[in-house]
Motif scaffolding. Sequence first.
Motif, PDB file in Angstrom:
ATOM      1  N   ARG A  58      -1.292  -9.877   3.604  1.00 42.81           N
ATOM      2  CA  ARG A  58      -2.314 -10.417   4.514  1.00 42.81           C
ATOM      3  C   ARG A  58      -2.376  -9.579   5.799  1.00 42.81           C
ATOM      4  NH1 ARG A  58      -3.277 -16.406   5.637  1.00 42.81           N
ATOM      5  NH2 ARG A  58      -1.684 -16.647   4.040  1.00 42.81           N
ATOM      6  N   GLN A  59      -1.213  -9.288   6.362  1.00 35.81           N
ATOM      7  CA  GLN A  59      -1.149  -8.579   7.639  1.00 35.81           C
ATOM      8  C   GLN A  59      -1.662  -7.147   7.538  1.00 35.81           C
ATOM      9  OE1 GLN A  59       2.738  -8.600   9.448  1.00 35.81           O
ATOM     10  NE2 GLN A  59       2.092  -7.421  11.227  1.00 35.81           N
ATOM     11  N   VAL A  60      -1.322  -6.432   6.448  1.00 33.96           N
ATOM     12  CA  VAL A  60      -1.750  -5.025   6.369  1.00 33.96           C
ATOM     13  C   VAL A  60      -3.266  -4.919   6.172  1.00 33.96           C
ATOM     14  CG1 VAL A  60       0.470  -4.111   5.607  1.00 33.96           C
ATOM     15  CG2 VAL A  60      -1.179  -4.871   3.897  1.00 33.96           C
ATOM     16  N   ALA A  67      13.879  -0.484  -3.230  1.00 34.49           N
ATOM     17  CA  ALA A  67      15.137  -1.183  -2.937  1.00 34.49           C
ATOM     18  C   ALA A  67      15.150  -1.688  -1.496  1.00 34.49           C
ATOM     19  CB  ALA A  67      16.318  -0.253  -3.191  1.00 34.49           C
ATOM     20  N   LEU A  68      14.673  -0.861  -0.577  1.00 32.90           N
ATOM     21  CA  LEU A  68      14.620  -1.264   0.826  1.00 32.90           C
ATOM     22  C   LEU A  68      13.602  -2.388   1.035  1.00 32.90           C
ATOM     23  CD1 LEU A  68      14.719   2.292   2.444  1.00 32.90           C
ATOM     24  CD2 LEU A  68      16.496   0.525   2.651  1.00 32.90           C
ATOM     25  N   PHE A  69      12.477  -2.300   0.328  1.00 37.68           N
ATOM     26  CA  PHE A  69      11.446  -3.329   0.430  1.00 37.68           C
ATOM     27  C   PHE A  69      11.980  -4.672  -0.073  1.00 37.68           C
ATOM     28  CE2 PHE A  69       7.875  -5.669  -1.536  1.00 37.68           C
ATOM     29  CZ  PHE A  69       7.068  -5.847  -0.420  1.00 37.68           C
ATOM     30  N   ARG A  70      12.637  -4.625  -1.218  1.00 37.88           N
ATOM     31  CA  ARG A  70      13.187  -5.858  -1.803  1.00 37.88           C
ATOM     32  C   ARG A  70      14.282  -6.465  -0.912  1.00 37.88           C
ATOM     33  NH1 ARG A  70      12.131  -6.550  -7.345  1.00 37.88           N
ATOM     34  NH2 ARG A  70      13.165  -8.555  -7.080  1.00 37.88           N
ATOM     35  N   ALA A  71      14.971  -5.608  -0.183  1.00 39.19           N
ATOM     36  CA  ALA A  71      16.041  -6.082   0.702  1.00 39.19           C
ATOM     37  C   ALA A  71      15.488  -6.635   2.014  1.00 39.19           C
ATOM     38  CB  ALA A  71      17.015  -4.949   0.988  1.00 39.19           C
ATOM     39  N   GLY A  72      14.180  -6.428   2.233  1.00 39.04           N
ATOM     40  CA  GLY A  72      13.557  -6.944   3.447  1.00 39.04           C
ATOM     41  C   GLY A  72      13.740  -6.070   4.666  1.00 39.04           C
ATOM     42  N   ASP A  73      14.208  -4.843   4.464  1.00 40.01           N
ATOM     43  CA  ASP A  73      14.411  -3.913   5.571  1.00 40.01           C
ATOM     44  C   ASP A  73      13.111  -3.137   5.783  1.00 40.01           C
ATOM     45  OD1 ASP A  73      15.312  -2.159   7.477  1.00 40.01           O
ATOM     46  OD2 ASP A  73      17.199  -1.705   6.451  1.00 40.01           O
ATOM     47  N   VAL A  74      12.170  -3.752   6.473  1.00 37.52           N
ATOM     48  CA  VAL A  74      10.819  -3.220   6.599  1.00 37.52           C
ATOM     49  C   VAL A  74      10.777  -1.860   7.283  1.00 37.52           C
ATOM     50  CG1 VAL A  74       8.511  -3.628   7.537  1.00 37.52           C
ATOM     51  CG2 VAL A  74       9.823  -5.530   6.593  1.00 37.52           C
ATOM     52  N   GLN A  75      11.449  -1.728   8.415  1.00 37.24           N
ATOM     53  CA  GLN A  75      11.388  -0.466   9.166  1.00 37.24           C
ATOM     54  C   GLN A  75      11.961   0.693   8.370  1.00 37.24           C
ATOM     55  OE1 GLN A  75       9.560  -0.167  11.894  1.00 37.24           O
ATOM     56  NE2 GLN A  75       9.135  -2.345  11.552  1.00 37.24           N
ATOM     57  N   ALA A  76      13.097   0.471   7.726  1.00 36.02           N
ATOM     58  CA  ALA A  76      13.705   1.528   6.909  1.00 36.02           C
ATOM     59  C   ALA A  76      12.826   1.855   5.708  1.00 36.02           C
ATOM     60  CB  ALA A  76      15.098   1.094   6.436  1.00 36.02           C
ATOM     61  N   CYS A  77      12.182   0.835   5.162  1.00 37.29           N
ATOM     62  CA  CYS A  77      11.287   1.006   4.014  1.00 37.29           C
ATOM     63  C   CYS A  77      10.101   1.893   4.384  1.00 37.29           C
ATOM     64  CB  CYS A  77      10.813  -0.369   3.537  1.00 37.29           C
ATOM     65  SG  CYS A  77       9.502  -0.324   2.320  1.00 37.29           S
ATOM     66  N   LEU A  78       9.489   1.617   5.524  1.00 38.17           N
ATOM     67  CA  LEU A  78       8.330   2.395   5.959  1.00 38.17           C
ATOM     68  C   LEU A  78       8.733   3.819   6.342  1.00 38.17           C
ATOM     69  CD1 LEU A  78       6.404  -0.277   8.077  1.00 38.17           C
ATOM     70  CD2 LEU A  78       5.970   0.440   5.712  1.00 38.17           C
ATOM     71  N   ALA A  79       9.902   3.957   6.965  1.00 40.03           N
ATOM     72  CA  ALA A  79      10.383   5.286   7.339  1.00 40.03           C
ATOM     73  C   ALA A  79      10.630   6.130   6.086  1.00 40.03           C
ATOM     74  CB  ALA A  79      11.664   5.171   8.166  1.00 40.03           C
ATOM     75  N   ALA A  80      11.212   5.509   5.059  1.00 39.53           N
ATOM     76  CA  ALA A  80      11.479   6.216   3.810  1.00 39.53           C
ATOM     77  C   ALA A  80      10.181   6.588   3.096  1.00 39.53           C
ATOM     78  CB  ALA A  80      12.352   5.349   2.903  1.00 39.53           C
ATOM     79  N   THR A  81       9.195   5.717   3.187  1.00 40.14           N
ATOM     80  CA  THR A  81       7.877   6.001   2.592  1.00 40.14           C
ATOM     81  C   THR A  81       7.244   7.206   3.271  1.00 40.14           C
ATOM     82  OG1 THR A  81       7.531   3.646   2.068  1.00 40.14           O
ATOM     83  CG2 THR A  81       5.583   5.055   2.120  1.00 40.14           C
ATOM     84  N   PRO A 124       1.334   0.765   6.612  1.00 39.41           N
ATOM     85  CA  PRO A 124       1.771   1.089   7.969  1.00 39.41           C
ATOM     86  C   PRO A 124       2.563   2.397   8.063  1.00 39.41           C
ATOM     87  CG  PRO A 124       2.135  -1.233   7.522  1.00 39.41           C
ATOM     88  CD  PRO A 124       1.791  -0.585   6.209  1.00 39.41           C
ATOM     89  N   ALA A 125       3.111   2.867   6.951  1.00 39.03           N
ATOM     90  CA  ALA A 125       3.895   4.107   6.957  1.00 39.03           C
ATOM     91  C   ALA A 125       3.023   5.325   7.256  1.00 39.03           C
ATOM     92  CB  ALA A 125       4.607   4.291   5.615  1.00 39.03           C
ATOM     93  N   SER A 129      -4.546   1.586   0.174  1.00 41.71           N
ATOM     94  CA  SER A 129      -5.532   0.725  -0.477  1.00 41.71           C
ATOM     95  C   SER A 129      -6.221  -0.269   0.458  1.00 41.71           C
ATOM     96  CB  SER A 129      -4.911  -0.007  -1.671  1.00 41.71           C
ATOM     97  OG  SER A 129      -3.803  -0.786  -1.291  1.00 41.71           O
ATOM     98  N   PRO A 130      -5.575  -0.797   1.516  1.00 43.48           N
ATOM     99  CA  PRO A 130      -6.322  -1.691   2.415  1.00 43.48           C
ATOM    100  C   PRO A 130      -7.532  -0.999   3.036  1.00 43.48           C
ATOM    101  CG  PRO A 130      -3.971  -2.017   2.717  1.00 43.48           C
ATOM    102  CD  PRO A 130      -4.123  -0.820   1.831  1.00 43.48           C
ATOM    103  N   SER A 131      -7.335   0.213   3.563  1.00 51.30           N
ATOM    104  CA  SER A 131      -8.455   0.942   4.180  1.00 51.30           C
ATOM    105  C   SER A 131      -9.505   1.318   3.145  1.00 51.30           C
ATOM    106  CB  SER A 131      -7.936   2.214   4.870  1.00 51.30           C
ATOM    107  OG  SER A 131      -7.059   1.898   5.920  1.00 51.30           O
ATOM    108  N   ALA A 132      -9.043   1.804   1.980  1.00 51.80           N
ATOM    109  CA  ALA A 132      -9.981   2.227   0.931  1.00 51.80           C
ATOM    110  C   ALA A 132     -10.824   1.058   0.441  1.00 51.80           C
ATOM    111  CB  ALA A 132      -9.213   2.847  -0.234  1.00 51.80           C
TER     112      ALA A 132
END
Length: 218
Positions: A13-15, A147-161, A185-186, A199-202
């Motif tokens: 929803r947020q993205v 793995a980072l996404f599933r763990a809920g570590d959003v910032q690390a997930c986006l940085a890795a992306t 957001p990455a 995909s949100p923008s597209a």
Amino acid sequence: MRISFLHTMDGNRQVFEQAAKTLGLRAEDLQHEVRADLREAVDQAGTFSDELRAQTNQRLLALAADSDAVILTCATLGPAVADIRSPRVPIVRADVALAAAAAEAGGRIVVLCAAESAIESTRKLFAEHASKSAASVEVVHVGHVWALFRAGDVQACLAATALSADEAYEAGATVVAFAHPWMAPAADLVQKGRRPLDSPSAALHVATRRFSERSGHA
């Protein structure tokens, strides 16, 4: 313009709201429906059954009755859109909008896909659109991001992306596409190459363009 969304993850929803804000759309003109149960039912059944497709269509048509456009944000439920003939408003698949935008960009397309279960369908969809141009497609599985996404570590997930996108550009990608909406957001963190496609923008670009065409403003 009133846009409705059918999500299977509340976090999306947020993205989509952020992407809409970037395009100048008002938050009060957006309507969100989250049906995680539909995605869970597909996972449990191991297939997107006729019954589940019918339920998805029912929700899409209900949203369309009170909207100028509807966006389906879950790729798993995407095939249901093909069952709806001549909808009264545009019904946009976010994953298809992304694949079309990537094909339009052309060149060497690298798609970052975190969920292993989505790799094959993603490859098929992007290849189908790329075949209409001279573009090539490579789907890269970024399991560590999942793995980072599933763990809920959003910032690390986006940085890795973002790092994976930079690596793809350094390896010669013309454009990088993010297979999952939550990766969007990455794009702000990517240092190399052009801004990755999300995909949100597209999807919002397609929805607003189709609305304008139908309204005679194009």
